[in-house]
Design an enzyme around this catalytic site. Structure first.
Site, PDB file in Angstrom:
ATOM      1  N   GLY A   1     -11.248 -39.924  35.701  1.00  0.00           N
ATOM      2  CA  GLY A   1     -10.383 -39.492  34.582  1.00  0.00           C
ATOM      3  C   GLY A   1      -8.771 -39.451  34.975  1.00  0.00           C
ATOM      4  O   GLY A   1      -7.952 -39.946  34.015  1.00  0.00           O
ATOM      5  N   SER A   2      -8.544 -39.124  35.917  1.00  0.00           N
ATOM      6  CA  SER A   2      -7.073 -39.107  36.540  1.00  0.00           C
ATOM      7  C   SER A   2      -6.579 -40.521  36.442  1.00  0.00           C
ATOM      8  O   SER A   2      -5.601 -40.518  35.879  1.00  0.00           O
ATOM      9  CB  SER A   2      -7.011 -38.469  38.083  1.00  0.00           C
ATOM     10  OG  SER A   2      -7.414 -37.295  38.057  1.00  0.00           O
TER      11      SER A   2
ATOM     12  N   HIS B   1     -18.550 -32.691  34.160  1.00  0.00           N
ATOM     13  CA  HIS B   1     -18.013 -33.108  32.596  1.00  0.00           C
ATOM     14  C   HIS B   1     -19.265 -33.649  31.960  1.00  0.00           C
ATOM     15  O   HIS B   1     -20.565 -33.584  32.625  1.00  0.00           O
ATOM     16  CB  HIS B   1     -17.116 -34.416  32.650  1.00  0.00           C
ATOM     17  CG  HIS B   1     -15.856 -34.036  33.332  1.00  0.00           C
ATOM     18  ND1 HIS B   1     -14.489 -33.911  32.410  1.00  0.00           N
ATOM     19  CD2 HIS B   1     -15.554 -33.506  34.584  1.00  0.00           C
ATOM     20  CE1 HIS B   1     -13.562 -33.365  33.283  1.00  0.00           C
ATOM     21  NE2 HIS B   1     -14.215 -33.281  34.627  1.00  0.00           N
TER      22      HIS B   1
ATOM     23  N   ASN C   1      -5.709 -50.519  42.515  1.00  0.00           N
ATOM     24  CA  ASN C   1      -7.253 -50.657  42.191  1.00  0.00           C
ATOM     25  C   ASN C   1      -7.939 -49.373  42.066  1.00  0.00           C
ATOM     26  O   ASN C   1      -7.919 -48.349  42.707  1.00  0.00           O
ATOM     27  CB  ASN C   1      -7.691 -51.468  43.683  1.00  0.00           C
ATOM     28  CG  ASN C   1      -9.032 -51.668  43.468  1.00  0.00           C
ATOM     29  OD1 ASN C   1      -9.751 -51.264  42.558  1.00  0.00           O
ATOM     30  ND2 ASN C   1      -9.657 -52.204  44.559  1.00  0.00           N
TER      31      ASN C   1
HETATM   32  C1  PLP Z   1      -8.459 -32.271  31.046  1.00  0.00           C
HETATM   33  C2  PLP Z   1      -8.792 -33.188  32.302  1.00  0.00           C
HETATM   34  N1  PLP Z   1      -8.167 -34.229  32.516  1.00  0.00           N
HETATM   35  C3  PLP Z   1      -8.371 -34.956  33.560  1.00  0.00           C
HETATM   36  C4  PLP Z   1      -9.161 -34.585  34.228  1.00  0.00           C
HETATM   37  C5  PLP Z   1      -9.301 -35.555  35.798  1.00  0.00           C
HETATM   38  O1  PLP Z   1     -10.608 -36.014  35.820  1.00  0.00           O
HETATM   39  P1  PLP Z   1     -11.164 -36.587  37.301  1.00  0.00           P
HETATM   40  O2  PLP Z   1     -11.684 -35.383  37.951  1.00  0.00           O
HETATM   41  O3  PLP Z   1     -12.431 -37.580  36.719  1.00  0.00           O
HETATM   42  O4  PLP Z   1      -9.977 -37.197  37.835  1.00  0.00           O
HETATM   43  C6  PLP Z   1      -9.914 -33.435  34.346  1.00  0.00           C
HETATM   44  C7  PLP Z   1     -10.968 -33.071  35.307  1.00  0.00           C
HETATM   45  O5  PLP Z   1     -11.491 -31.998  35.223  1.00  0.00           O
HETATM   46  C8  PLP Z   1      -9.673 -32.497  33.295  1.00  0.00           C
HETATM   47  O6  PLP Z   1     -10.397 -31.850  33.137  1.00  0.00           O
END
Ligand code: PLP
Length: 439
Positions: free
Chosen positions: A80-81, A214, A287
């Site tokens: 997600g990041s 999630h 990547n």
């Molecule tokens: C609101 C929000 N954005 C981004 C992220 C980042 O997701 P990831 O852990 O898949 O990088 C999170 C992770 O919990 C999140 O709660």
């Protein structure tokens, strides 16, 4: 292969049938993967098929998943990041919006760090706003004020907090009035709606996370949903080393590629030289690709989203009932009118004047094997990594609600790994805590 898959199925079924949970002895995890044998069988099958990198399964996932974020197109990424980073990177592309360094981005100061980190990483400039206590979302009065004070702001990005959106009618009016590009971080908001519309459908792009905490999980993983093919190509380039080639799966085997002109004079500075499109770079890329096996997990998981959503909503209701017995101590966060959150977690804020601290109740829960979490980073600018970027006292005084949630908010899980037996146990432990406080 069939025999192996049968054995995998039997192994997981047997393992699951032996799972037990004893109150006070085993953890009430705040989240975790909600898997059956189906995920394992499909993942093992993919692995045994011998195709490791993104292929047919990923292609299927990328076709089927975007509607869950209210969009038609999108790309599977490794977190997600990364999805959040890609959304902002896409805005820098010469083939797209071409936003320069220093572009102002309006964003709430509290939440998960990687919603806002890309602003710094790319060299944009954050314009922080405070949050509102009721929903923990960005404060729309503050957003309107920021728009007036920074008429050159171009972008607004925020996370729908724990699946609960802000007032999207008002937000969309602001977005329109000030001509902002809206990016939605839906990492915690899959399955949630506002006015019957999926979160993710409002902005120019939307992100999602498939980390195990999630709604659905692929181990690690994320998604960027987009509205048009051009943006999809830009995001794809950034995801894949920056290359311009957009061949997918078997198209990779086409003699002339999916563009039909794989071998061409692609590079303007070398107009007389033929280049293979696969090695032509349109962006300064990264990547951020996941692997095929993760797509297989995603394909099984997405079919369970509805069932997961029912369980998460049920758990939220049970915890709400339990905590609302003590209105003198707890501020509970509610859904916006018109919204139907698929709750990522159950947030609680301790009221001013309560005779205990957040650490007292969280440590009590943890000592009774109930996992708790703070509201992510709280005010992100107070975290050590950001020290020196802003004056500490100003960050505290300018954003009082962000400060309140940094010190006084925590959450419990609503994940489907939690059932009624566990929410009953949480209620019992809460009652014990309050009884001890009142003595
Ligand atoms: C609101 C929000 N954005 C981004 C992220 C980042 O997701 P990831 O852990 O898949 O990088 C999170 C992770 O919990 C999140 O709660």
């Amino acid at each position: 292969m069939d025999d192996i898959l049968k054995l995998v199925e039997e192994y997981i079924k047997e393992k699951d049938s032996k799972k037990t949970w004893v109150a006070g002895e085993d953890w009430v995890q705040y989240a975790g993967p909600y898997f059956t044998h189906e995920e394992y069988v499909r993942a093992v099958k993919t692995l045994l098929n011998g195709w490791l990198v993104l292929g047919a399964e990923a292609n299927k996932f990328e076709t089927k998943f975007p509607p869950l974020l209210g969009k038609e197109l999108g790309l599977f990424v490794n977190s997600g990041s990364s999805a959040n980073l890609l959304m902002l990177l896409a805005l820098t592309s010469k083939r797209g919006r071409n936003l320069p360094k220093g572009t102002k981005v309006i964003t709430p100061v509290a939440g998960f760090p990687t919603t806002i980190n890309p602003i710094f990483q790319i060299g944009f400039e954050p314009v922080f706003v405070d949050i509102e206590l009721d929903t923990l979302n960005l404060d729309l009065d503050a957003v309107e004020k920021a728009c007036q004070e920074h008429p050159d702001a171009k972008v607004i990005t925020f996370a729908h907090v724990l699946g609960n959106p802000p007032n999207m009618d008002r937000l969309m009016e602001i977005v329109k009035k000030y001509d902002l590009i809206l990016l939605e971080d839906c990492c915690d908001a899959l399955g949630s709606t506002y006015d019957g519309k999926k979160l993710g459908s409002f902005g120019e792009m939307a992100s999602c996370s498939f980390y195990p905490a999630h709604h659905i999980t692929t181990g690690e993983g994320g998604f960027v949903a987009v509205k048009d093919e051009q943006t999809e190509r830009i995001v794809r380039s950034f995801r894949e080393w920056g290359r311009g080639c957009y061949c997918i799966g078997k198209q990779n085997l086409l003699e002339k590629g999916s563009c039909g002109t794989r071998f061409n004079c692609w590079i303007p500075s070398l107009p007389d030289h033929v280049f293979d499109h696969k090695y032509v770079y349109e962006e300064i890329g990264y990547n951020m690709k996941p692997i095929e096996l993760q797509a297989s997990l995603g394909l099984v998981q997405m079919e369970k989203l509805e069932e997961i959503g029912l369980k998460r909503r049920e758990n939220y209701r049970s915890l709400f009932k339990a905590f609302s017995k003590y209105p003198e101590f707890f501020h509970l966060h509610t859904a916006q009118p018109k919204s139907d959150p698929d709750w990522f977690a159950f947030p609680v804020t301790i009221k001013d004047g309560a005779p205990f601290k957040r650490s007292d109740i969280c440590q009590f829960f943890e000592s009774k094997m109930i996992q708790t979490r703070p509201y992510f980073a709280g005010n992100i600018m107070l975290q050590p990594a950001y020290e020196g970027l802003h004056d500490k006292d100003e960050v505290i005084s300018k954003f009082p609600i962000a400060h309140k949630v940094t010190t006084d908010t925590f959450f419990l899980g609503t994940s489907p790994v939690i059932n009624k037996e566990k929410t009953d146990y949480i209620e019992y432990i809460l009652d014990c805590f309050v009884a001890a406080i009142r003595i």
